[in-house]
Design a protein around this motif. Structure first.
Motif, PDB file in Angstrom:
ATOM      1  N   LYS A   1      39.512  27.238  63.305  1.00  0.00           N
ATOM      2  CA  LYS A   1      38.092  28.609  62.313  1.00  0.00           C
ATOM      3  C   LYS A   1      37.866  26.856  60.795  1.00  0.00           C
ATOM      4  O   LYS A   1      37.537  27.923  60.159  1.00  0.00           O
TER       5      LYS A   1
ATOM      6  N   LYS B   1      38.570  33.492  48.941  1.00  0.00           N
ATOM      7  CA  LYS B   1      38.324  33.330  49.886  1.00  0.00           C
ATOM      8  C   LYS B   1      38.952  32.134  50.282  1.00  0.00           C
ATOM      9  O   LYS B   1      38.066  31.097  50.016  1.00  0.00           O
TER      10      LYS B   1
ATOM     11  N   GLU C   1      39.960  29.085  57.764  1.00  0.00           N
ATOM     12  CA  GLU C   1      39.637  29.364  56.650  1.00  0.00           C
ATOM     13  C   GLU C   1      40.569  30.895  56.741  1.00  0.00           C
ATOM     14  O   GLU C   1      41.045  31.495  57.988  1.00  0.00           O
ATOM     15  N   LEU C   2      41.402  31.152  56.097  1.00  0.00           N
ATOM     16  CA  LEU C   2      42.188  32.226  55.411  1.00  0.00           C
ATOM     17  C   LEU C   2      41.576  33.654  55.753  1.00  0.00           C
ATOM     18  O   LEU C   2      42.272  34.206  55.367  1.00  0.00           O
ATOM     19  N   GLY C   3      40.351  33.458  55.023  1.00  0.00           N
ATOM     20  CA  GLY C   3      40.492  34.842  54.602  1.00  0.00           C
ATOM     21  C   GLY C   3      40.621  34.839  52.894  1.00  0.00           C
ATOM     22  O   GLY C   3      40.484  34.122  52.426  1.00  0.00           O
ATOM     23  N   PHE C   4      39.760  36.086  52.531  1.00  0.00           N
ATOM     24  CA  PHE C   4      40.613  36.392  51.624  1.00  0.00           C
ATOM     25  C   PHE C   4      41.851  36.452  51.321  1.00  0.00           C
ATOM     26  O   PHE C   4      42.448  37.784  52.210  1.00  0.00           O
TER      27      PHE C   4
ATOM     28  N   GLU D   1      41.223  38.661  44.450  1.00  0.00           N
ATOM     29  CA  GLU D   1      41.408  37.756  46.168  1.00  0.00           C
ATOM     30  C   GLU D   1      40.247  36.644  45.639  1.00  0.00           C
ATOM     31  O   GLU D   1      38.836  36.475  45.344  1.00  0.00           O
TER      32      GLU D   1
ATOM     33  N   GLN E   1      39.481  43.442  44.159  1.00  0.00           N
ATOM     34  CA  GLN E   1      39.639  44.154  45.176  1.00  0.00           C
ATOM     35  C   GLN E   1      39.503  45.713  44.280  1.00  0.00           C
ATOM     36  O   GLN E   1      39.670  46.022  43.888  1.00  0.00           O
TER      37      GLN E   1
ATOM     38  N   SER F   1      40.633  28.261  52.436  1.00  0.00           N
ATOM     39  CA  SER F   1      40.291  28.073  53.563  1.00  0.00           C
ATOM     40  C   SER F   1      41.343  26.834  53.229  1.00  0.00           C
ATOM     41  O   SER F   1      41.739  26.399  51.754  1.00  0.00           O
TER      42      SER F   1
ATOM     43  N   SER G   1      44.748  28.210  61.260  1.00  0.00           N
ATOM     44  CA  SER G   1      44.013  28.632  61.331  1.00  0.00           C
ATOM     45  C   SER G   1      42.872  27.754  61.247  1.00  0.00           C
ATOM     46  O   SER G   1      41.360  27.304  60.936  1.00  0.00           O
TER      47      SER G   1
END
Length: 232
Positions: free
Chosen positions: A132, A92, A135-138, A90, A181, A94, A129
């Motif tokens: 923020k 992280k 940022e999309l996260g993982f 995964e 993960q 953006s 996004s």
């Protein structure tokens, strides 16, 4: 057990009088219905026979499960689950999303001139996004379209991609960090494991009995459901 979930979660002191009142009504009306001859009604007799069979099945199935569902068996099942759990990477991520190639060139120029990625995302990105900082996260590879994934998953931590075109527009992607993960814990999996083991044990027991049972099958006909009514 037969109550809806929201009632089963009520405190016992609130639930008890409700159940008691309902049982009084059921008993009184059932007695009256029996006096009216419903005790011998063919619909009730058929349902009684079926429910007796179903309850016997439920209790016998529970006995099968009880004999095998030990803590050791559960732990072994969890270990097998871990052996087959995929090691999924995964990232992280953006990103900055714009509509045209001309706009993405402006984004690249701003980044080259020293603009922070989050700052540029808030200013230029049209994606949800943007507030923020993009940022999309993982994200796992299968969660994004192929062009986005091909560009993102070759980046090093902290690296920014060249402009990438997808069906959604033009992206500039940044990877902050990566991780593998982690599988869910035993506590998180226990309910699912118990359900899967229960289904398998009961299914295997039924399959074994089918091998020696004398089973006569019937086919559906046009009036199979004719006259079927749903009890209130």
């Amino acid at each position: 057990e037969s109550l809806p979930a929201q009632f089963r979660q009520m405190p016992a002191e609130q639930l008890f009088p409700l159940i008691r009142e309902q049982l009084i009504d059921i008993k009184l009306l059932a007695k009256k219905g029996g006096e009216a001859g419903l005790a011998d009604d063919s619909r009730i007799l058929a349902r009684r026979e079926f429910y007796t069979m179903r309850l016997t099945y439920d209790y016998y199935a529970a006995t099968i499960v009880k004999n095998y569902m030990t803590e050791d068996f559960l732990n072994e099942s969890y270990e097998k689950f871990l052996e087959n759990f995929p090691a999924t990477e995964e990232l992280k991520i953006s990103h900055i999303l714009v509509a045209t190639e001309e706009e993405v060139e402006k984004v690249v120029e701003a980044l080259e001139d020293g603009a922070g990625f989050a700052e540029a995302a808030r200013e230029y990105s049209v994606g949800p996004s943007a507030p923020k900082g993009g940022e999309l996260g993982f994200i796992r590879r299968e969660q994004v379209v192929p062009e986005f994934g091909d560009a993102a998953f070759v980046l090093e931590d902290g690296e920014i991609s060249e402009p990438v075109e997808t069906q959604f527009g033009w992206h500039v992607i940044r990877v902050a960090e990566r991780r593998t993960q982690q599988p869910p814990s035993f506590a998180e999996m226990e309910t699912r494991l118990r359900a899967e083991i229960t289904d398998r044990l009961v299914s295997e027991a039924a399959k074994e009995l089918r091998e020696t049972a004398d089973i006569e099958l019937f086919d559906i006909d046009d009036d199979f459901f004719a006259g079927v009514t749903v009890a209130p």
